[in-house]
Design a protein around this motif. Structure first.
Motif, PDB file in Angstrom:
ATOM      1  N   GLN A 285       0.829  -1.305   0.095  1.00 38.86           N
ATOM      2  CA  GLN A 285       0.007   0.238  -0.048  1.00 38.86           C
ATOM      3  C   GLN A 285       0.886   1.041   0.201  1.00 38.86           C
ATOM      4  O   GLN A 285       0.432   2.283   0.127  1.00 38.86           O
ATOM      5  CB  GLN A 285      -1.026   0.046   1.139  1.00 38.86           C
ATOM      6  CG  GLN A 285      -1.870  -0.983   1.100  1.00 38.86           C
ATOM      7  CD  GLN A 285      -2.643  -1.216   2.349  1.00 38.86           C
ATOM      8  OE1 GLN A 285      -3.133  -0.167   2.923  1.00 38.86           O
ATOM      9  NE2 GLN A 285      -2.791  -2.078   3.225  1.00 38.86           N
TER      10      GLN A 285
ATOM     11  N   THR B 294      -7.978  11.047   7.197  1.00 37.60           N
ATOM     12  CA  THR B 294      -7.899  10.580   5.536  1.00 37.60           C
ATOM     13  C   THR B 294      -8.249  11.932   4.526  1.00 37.60           C
ATOM     14  O   THR B 294      -9.597  12.530   5.087  1.00 37.60           O
ATOM     15  CB  THR B 294      -8.879   9.358   5.328  1.00 37.60           C
ATOM     16  OG1 THR B 294      -8.323   8.317   5.985  1.00 37.60           O
ATOM     17  CG2 THR B 294      -8.873   9.113   3.587  1.00 37.60           C
TER      18      THR B 294
ATOM     19  N   THR C  79      -6.561   9.391   0.718  1.00 42.75           N
ATOM     20  CA  THR C  79      -4.979   9.263   1.187  1.00 42.75           C
ATOM     21  C   THR C  79      -4.622   7.985   1.928  1.00 42.75           C
ATOM     22  O   THR C  79      -3.651   7.774   2.423  1.00 42.75           O
ATOM     23  CB  THR C  79      -4.437  10.378   2.005  1.00 42.75           C
ATOM     24  OG1 THR C  79      -5.238  10.733   3.365  1.00 42.75           O
ATOM     25  CG2 THR C  79      -4.552  11.682   1.253  1.00 42.75           C
ATOM     26  N   SER C  80      -5.731   7.344   2.237  1.00 42.50           N
ATOM     27  CA  SER C  80      -5.627   6.016   3.324  1.00 42.50           C
ATOM     28  C   SER C  80      -6.834   5.119   2.886  1.00 42.50           C
ATOM     29  O   SER C  80      -7.924   5.655   2.469  1.00 42.50           O
ATOM     30  CB  SER C  80      -5.873   6.407   4.763  1.00 42.50           C
ATOM     31  OG  SER C  80      -6.219   5.112   5.525  1.00 42.50           O
TER      32      SER C  80
ATOM     33  N   THR D  82       0.562   8.471   2.365  1.00 41.58           N
ATOM     34  CA  THR D  82       1.207   7.552   2.976  1.00 41.58           C
ATOM     35  C   THR D  82       0.555   5.815   2.763  1.00 41.58           C
ATOM     36  O   THR D  82       1.647   5.195   2.359  1.00 41.58           O
ATOM     37  CB  THR D  82       0.634   7.447   4.547  1.00 41.58           C
ATOM     38  OG1 THR D  82       1.099   8.716   5.090  1.00 41.58           O
ATOM     39  CG2 THR D  82       1.345   6.208   5.242  1.00 41.58           C
ATOM     40  N   ALA D  83      -0.588   5.833   2.229  1.00 37.79           N
ATOM     41  CA  ALA D  83      -1.094   4.634   1.807  1.00 37.79           C
ATOM     42  C   ALA D  83      -2.367   4.947   0.854  1.00 37.79           C
ATOM     43  O   ALA D  83      -3.492   4.777   1.162  1.00 37.79           O
ATOM     44  CB  ALA D  83      -1.726   3.800   2.960  1.00 37.79           C
TER      45      ALA D  83
END
Length: 379
Positions: A316, A370, A362-363, A340-341
């Motif tokens: 991820q 997020t 973003t997650s 980040t993921a």
């Protein structure tokens, strides 16, 4: 609803990856493509996500989703506008709607439409007038059980919406002034999640179909010339939903989605599903990773399927795509450091260019902190 398409749509993990009924695509394994780059989409309130997007050209695009998610809160509608240089959040406070916007489609500065999930009964239909979003009237507006899932706009400015009314899956067709519900899909217990146009009179939909206590993938075509449905054979799988479809021809159709599987602990992801229709049968194709999802598919300027957005649960650190590579697909990674993921919900072409947009969050979990997220591939 049988299946649930979207972020973390596969809530359980089966005993193994989806079986490939066709030869796996040629793949050189994951590779980095620096041309995909993260583009800030500021202004939303975490937790936020962009569900779908649409582009009218290099200087105009829309993206919609939801923001303000926290615990059991449903959040509120989120809409963003690209002006050629930056994304900006569009004010929706004047609307009597607080749910999630599920899709958007537009072809010019005054010809864009969005639909949302029902709140308090029925789904809203919104029109972009060049400056803001306004609610539009349509047959069944405010009627319990009316659900508008996805929208597409043709070059002729006609608007096609898939959803449900009267307990049946169907299409709503309009020109902004007059609207007509077309004949229902001739199958029971169907859910439609996506509508796309190949030509002004050839309309494709995808979703799922109740089957044996679970559900299988559904793809169908509406012939606007004679007003008839053609329902392709179900795409078999363990609780399989088809989130997007791309038709280059009647015998060249790609479908993507997630197979939720059977068993496994709650909250575990499913398996990415990729299938090709050759005019006779569906052929399942291994997407290059085994745990995660495929969410959107976009064609190139020639109408050929070109890019697929996805999420690889086992890696991820960057966004994940499939890129058309000859007759197969190659796994491609997005930019480093964008999030980040990152989790992608959609990918779309930019008309008049060789470029593409993707959107998501973003997650992989829509919870604070997020944020809305986009990437772009310049053509």
């Amino acid at each position: 609803m049988a299946g649930t398409i979207g972020a973390l749509s596969g809530i359980t993990l089966g005993a193994g990856p989806a079986r490939a009924d066709a030869e796996a695509p040629r793949s050189r394994g994951p590779r980095n493509v620096q041309d995909w780059r993260a583009v800030p989409a500021p202004g939303s309130t975490p937790a936020a996500q962009l569900r779908r997007m649409s582009a009218a050209g290099a200087g105009l695009a829309w993206a919609v989703g939801e923001e303000g998610l926290a615990g059991p809160s449903r959040g509120r509608a989120l809409a963003m506008l690209w002006n050629g240089s930056a994304w900006s959040k569009t004010d929706l406070s004047h609307l009597n709607y607080s749910g999630r916007l599920s899709d958007v489609a537009g072809v010019s500065s005054t010809a864009a439409w969005s639909v949302g999930l029902p709140t308090g009964g029925a789904s809203p239909l919104l029109r972009w007038d060049g400056a803001t979003w306004r609610e539009a009237s349509f047959p069944g507006r405010g009627e319990a059980g009316v659900r508008l899932e996805s929208v597409a706009v043709g070059s002729d400015r006609r608007v096609w919406i898939c959803g449900a009314r009267g307990g049946a899956a169907r299409l709503l067709l309009g020109d902004g002034k007059r609207w007509t519900w077309l004949d229902p899909l001739p199958v029971a217990s169907a859910n439609l999640y996506r509508v796309v146009l190949r030509t002004p009179n050839e309309v494709w939909v995808s979703g799922d179909l109740a089957s044996g206590g679970g559900w299988s993938g559904l793809v169908a075509r509406w012939n606007g010339t004679n007003g008839t449905w053609t329902v392709l054979p179900p795409i078999t799988g363990a609780r399989l939903g088809i989130g997007d479809v791309h038709a280059a021809a009647a015998d060249d159709v790609w479908a993507v989605g997630t197979e939720a599987g059977v068993g496994g602990p709650p909250g575990r992801p499913g398996n990415p599903a990729l299938a090709h229709w050759d005019g006779t049968a569906w052929n399942r194709v291994q997407p290059g990773f085994t745990v995660g999802s495929l969410s959107g598919i976009a064609g190139d300027a020639q109408g050929r399927a070109a890019w697929i957005s996805g999420w690889n649960y086992q890696d991820q650190s960057r966004s994940t795509y499939l890129r058309r590579d000859g007759d197969g697909w190659t796994v491609v990674r997005g930019p480093a450091g964008g999030a980040t993921a990152p989790y992608l919900n959609d990918v779309t072409a930019v008309p008049g260019t060789g470029g593409f947009w993707s959107a998501g969050m973003t997650s992989p979990v829509p919870a604070p902190a997020t944020e809305a997220y986009t990437e772009r591939l310049d053509g």
